[in-house]
Structures are given as structure tokens and as C-alpha cells.
Design an enzyme around this catalytic site. Structure first.
Site: not given
Ligand code: ARG
Length: 478
Positions: A167, A288, A294, A301
Site C-alpha cells: 500500500h 525545468s 528541479k 516518466e
């Protein structure tokens, strides 16, 4: 006369023009043509044609002179294509008619005899199977390369402790090597699935002709042998019409991508500073344009995102096949783009992953701290009590209260003093501390498939043996 104008002149009438009073409109020509994408099958088309022509000559259906001319012509066409000199014409619809027309220009009547006893229906089915067989072999090798990269990383981290999750909550401590080897197992099944799929791909449709077979005295087994097919498709209607082998391949591909998307999701989480478990090499990340701090895990992704596209191709092919009456229908021309894109996406992804795994930096200290904060050894305390005769359900309750107490004290179970622990159960003795450490917990799971370092070591050894055996199998097949 150059290739282009000769082909155009030859083609002022269509291949089947005899029965038609007007040419198709420009839009219909564009709509029905597949040459823009199926030219990718050219090498396989030529390979299939060479085998077919050789069989026709061996059977006395065409002369040896015709076969020699066809062979020379096809070799020349293959060179033209490889050198990007071949001119593909949309008005010639597809890869098959483009090559056949050029052959006829090059070798005359012999070229026109190549299509004896054959149809584009069995021809295209053969081409796709040859393409897919080669793709499966390439993908199988790429999976092995990724498995090797996984093994190497796992071997360095047999003793590295991370929190195992259920979980997505800290559950029990596991070896990071063990976690990585879970993906080895998934990829092993993927590889086995592909090798099973290959058996059904590697059947020869040629000889089925348009749908019913041919009246020429052909020898299909000979063509199968020349093209290294395992055997011939047993029903001509089925041979030209079903694309289940391609659907099956796409299902295998979707599962591989699904596995890689799971790993990607973990990498993305682990790279988040809130986890801070790993760093990926900079070549797999971007920054970024607005937020200077970043570092984005673009590659994982995209793997996650591209899984959607591969899953989509599987659904596209299933939907394409659904409710098609026997035998061949033009619908099947739509099988190629999803199939090609599946192969391309999958091969790129596997290649990039094998490389990415070599650049994973593991922050062992952070992983360990995270396991300590999550009461990862609570089950071990319950098991300890149960082994002393307390029914497991009661032990579970005792430990739940102990965890609550530790939570209030903001410490780990192993930080509690013996007398504090004994308040919850008089059965607890000083040997409990060996059980409550992360190492003790991990080492105690020492059965087959468990996370104890000695078992992870055994799993890695078995995996290496499996890879070696697979390599030998493939070397003997090649
Ligand atoms: N381009 C076609 C395909 O990809 C080749 C077979 C065409 N056959 C036909 N009878 N129109 O399926």
C-alpha cells in the site's frame, strides 16, 4: 529511362486495370495506399520472393532462366532500397506492387512470372511474420541485456536494506538487491512469453495464395525450409486472414511495458527528495525552464507514458480483427503501423533502460533510515511472540500497542528498553533485540524466494545460470 519515369509510364494502367473504366481519385489512392509505411517490410518481401521463385523453379513451374533473372533483379532492387535510390510510388499502392513493378522493368516477363501461385494476401502475411520473428529475436536480446544490468546492480546491493512496501506504506525491511531481482523475474517471464509467441509467428502462410490455395504443384514445405519457418500454416483461409500472432506479440509487448512502467513509477518516487533513495544519471533527466532546483526523471516518466501507447496498439489490433469475416480483408492493412510502433517503442525503451540501470546511484543511508522510521520490524516482534506460544492474532494486538507506544515516544521498536517492551508481554526477553534490527529481520527470511542476503545471492546465481543457458540456446538457433 530512370526508375521513376519508367515506373510511371509502365503504371499508367493499374495492375488490375483490365476490368476498370476509370482510375481511383487522388484521395482514394492516398487513402488506400500503404507504401509509406509498409516499405519497411521490403527486405522481408524480397526474402520471401526469392524463396518463392526458387521453389517455382525447382518444381518446374517457371524456368531456371526466369528464376536467375528474378534473383538478379531482386538483388538489384534490394541494393537500390538499401542505398535509398529506390523510388516508391504511391500509385503502386504498397511495398509488394512497387517491388514487382520495378522487377518487371528490370527483367521483363520473368518479373511478371514471380507472382505465379501467389497472392499479396499470403505474401503480406509472410512478410509480417518474417518481420516479427526478427523483432522478437532482437527484443529477446535486449531483455537479456537489461536483465544483466539488473543483475549487476542487484549484486552490489544484496546487503543494502530498504523498506519493502505494501500500500506504499513501509511494511518490512528487504534487501534492495531482492527488490531489483523481482524485476528480473518479471522480465524472465516476458522473455519466455515471447519465445512461446515466436512458435506461432514462425509458420509459413505462402501457398495459401488469395484464400483457397493454388492449382500449381507448389512445395510449401520447401519454401518454409528456405525461410527457416518451423512449419507451414495448415489452413489457407486462416493463413491469409488471421493476425492473432501479431496480437499475441502486442500482448507480450504490453506486459513488458507494464513491467517497465512499474519500475519507472518506483524510480520516479525514489528520486523525489521526500524519498531520496536513488539518483539517476543526469543524461536521463532534464531541468525545468523556470524552477532552477528541479531535476526531472523524464525518461522513466516517458516509459510510463509510452506504456499507454503500446497498450493502445494491442487494443487497436484486437479491434481490427474483431468480427472480420474469413478470409482476407483490407482492414488487415491497418495492422502494420501499430505493430511497427510497438516494436520501435519497446526496443528503444529496453535499450534506454539497460543503460539507465548502469547509472543508478543508491543512497543506502536514506533507504535504511526510511525502514527504521516505518516500524518495519513489527511483524518480527509478532512472530517472536507467536513462536513463544502466544496465538498470532493476540501477538498482533500486543505489537500494535507496542508500536503505538513507540510512536508516542517518537522512536523505533529497537530503541525501546527491555523493561518497556516487557510491559506489553512478559514473554519478551533480551534476545528480542536481534529480532528487532533490520538486519535480523531480513536475515530470518531465508527460505527460497525470501529476502535473506544468502537467498538473494542464490537467486542471483540462478539468474546468471538461466541467462547463460538462454544465450547458449540462442547461439545454437542462430
Ligand atoms: N497492402 C496490403 C496489406 O497490407 C497487401 C495485401 C493486399 N491484398 C489485397 N487483396 N488487396 O494487407
Amino acid at each position: 529511362m530512370d526508375n521513376n519515369s519508367a515506373a510511371k509510364k509502365e503504371n499508367h494502367k493499374n495492375t488490375w486495370s483490365g476490368r476498370f473504366n476509370e482510375p481511383v481519385s487522388a484521395l482514394v489512392e492516398r487513402y488506400t495506399a500503404s507504401v509509406d509505411f509498409d516499405q519497411r517490410l521490403a527486405e522481408y518481401d524480397i526474402q520471401g520472393s526469392l524463396a518463392h521463385a526458387q521453389m517455382l523453379a525447382e518444381q518446374g513451374i517457371i524456368s531456371n532462366e526466369d528464376f536467375t533473372a528474378i534473383r538478379h533483379g531482386l538483388y538489384q532492387i534490394r541494393d537500390e532500397i538499401r542505398l535509398h535510390q529506390f523510388i516508391w510510388l504511391q500509385e503502386l499502392e504498397d511495398v509488394h506492387l512497387n517491388i514487382e513493378k520495378r522487377l518487371t522493368i528490370l527483367v521483363g516477363d520473368a518479373g511478371k512470372r514471380l507472382h505465379t501461385g501467389r497472392s499479396r494476401n499470403d505474401q503480406v502475411a509472410t512478410d509480417i511474420r518474417l518481420f516479427l520473428r526478427a523483432s522478437i529475436d532482437e527484443i529477446t536480446n535486449l531483455i537479456k541485456a537489461m536483465q544483466l544490468a539488473l543483475l549487476n546492480l542487484a549484486e552490489q546491493h544484496i546487503h543494502t536494506i530498504m523498506p519493502g512496501f505494501t500500500h506504499l506504506q513501509v511494511a518490512q525491511p528487504v534487501s534492495f538487491g531482492h527488490h531489483l531481482m523481482a524485476y528480473f523475474e518479471m522480465l524472465k517471464r516476458d522473455s519466455e512469453r515471447l519465445s512461446d509467441c515466436r512458435k506461432r509467428v514462425n509458420q509459413l502462410p505462402l501457398g495459401a495464395a488469395a484464400l483457397a490455395g493454388t492449382s500449381y504443384p507448389i512445395n510449401r514445405e520447401r519454401v518454409a525450409q528456405l525461410l527457416s519457418f518451423d512449419s507451414v500454416c495448415q489452413n489457407s483461409l486462416d493463413a491469409v486472414s488471421d493476425r492473432d500472432f501479431a496480437i499475441e506479440f502486442c500482448a507480450c509487448a504490453a506486459l513488458i511495458m507494464t513491467h517497465l512502467s512499474r519500475m519507472s513509477e518506483e524510480f520516479i518516487l525514489w528520486m523525489n527528495p521526500a524519498f531520496g533513495f536513488i539518483q539517476l544519471a543526469d543524461r536521463f533527466c532534464t531541468g525545468s525552464s523556470i524552477m532552477p532546483q528541479k531535476k526531472n526523471p523524464d525518461v522513466p516518466e516517458l516509459v510510463r507514458g509510452k506504456t499507454g501507447r503500446v497498450n493502445g496498439h494491442l487494443i487497436a489490433l484486437l479491434t481490427l480483427m474483431k468480427a472480420q469475416p474469413l478470409a482476407y480483408n483490407k482492414d488487415n492493412q491497418e495492422d502494420k503501423e501499430p505493430l511497427f510502433d510497438t516494436v520501435d517503442t519497446l526496443t528503444d525503451t529496453l535499450r534506454i533502460y539497460a543503460d539507465m540501470l548502469t547509472g543508478v546511484q543508491v543512497n543506502q543511508l536514506v533507504m535504511r533510515q526510511s525502514a527504521l522510521h516505518g516500524y518495519a520490524t513489527a511483524t518480527d516482534l509478532a512472530d517472536y511472540l507467536a513462536k513463544k506460544g502466544i496465538p498470532f492474532r493476540d501477538a498482533h494486538e500486543i505489537v500494535a500497542k507496542t508500536v503505538q507506544f513507540a510512536e508516542q515516544k517518537d522512536c523505533d521498536l529497537s530503541d525501546l528498553a527491555l523493561d518497556e517492551l516487557q510491559k506489553f508481554s512478559s514473554q519478551i526477553e533480551s534476545d528480542i533485540f536481534a529480532v528487532l534490527t533490520l538486519e535480523g529481520s531480513m536475515q530470518s527470511r531465508k527460505h527460497t524466494g525470501g529476502t535473506a542476503p544468502e537467498q538473494v545471492q542464490t537467486a542471483i546465481q540462478k539468474a546468471k545460470e538461466w541467462l547463460t543457458a538462454e544465450n547458449l540456446k540462442h547461439a545454437s538457433m542462430a
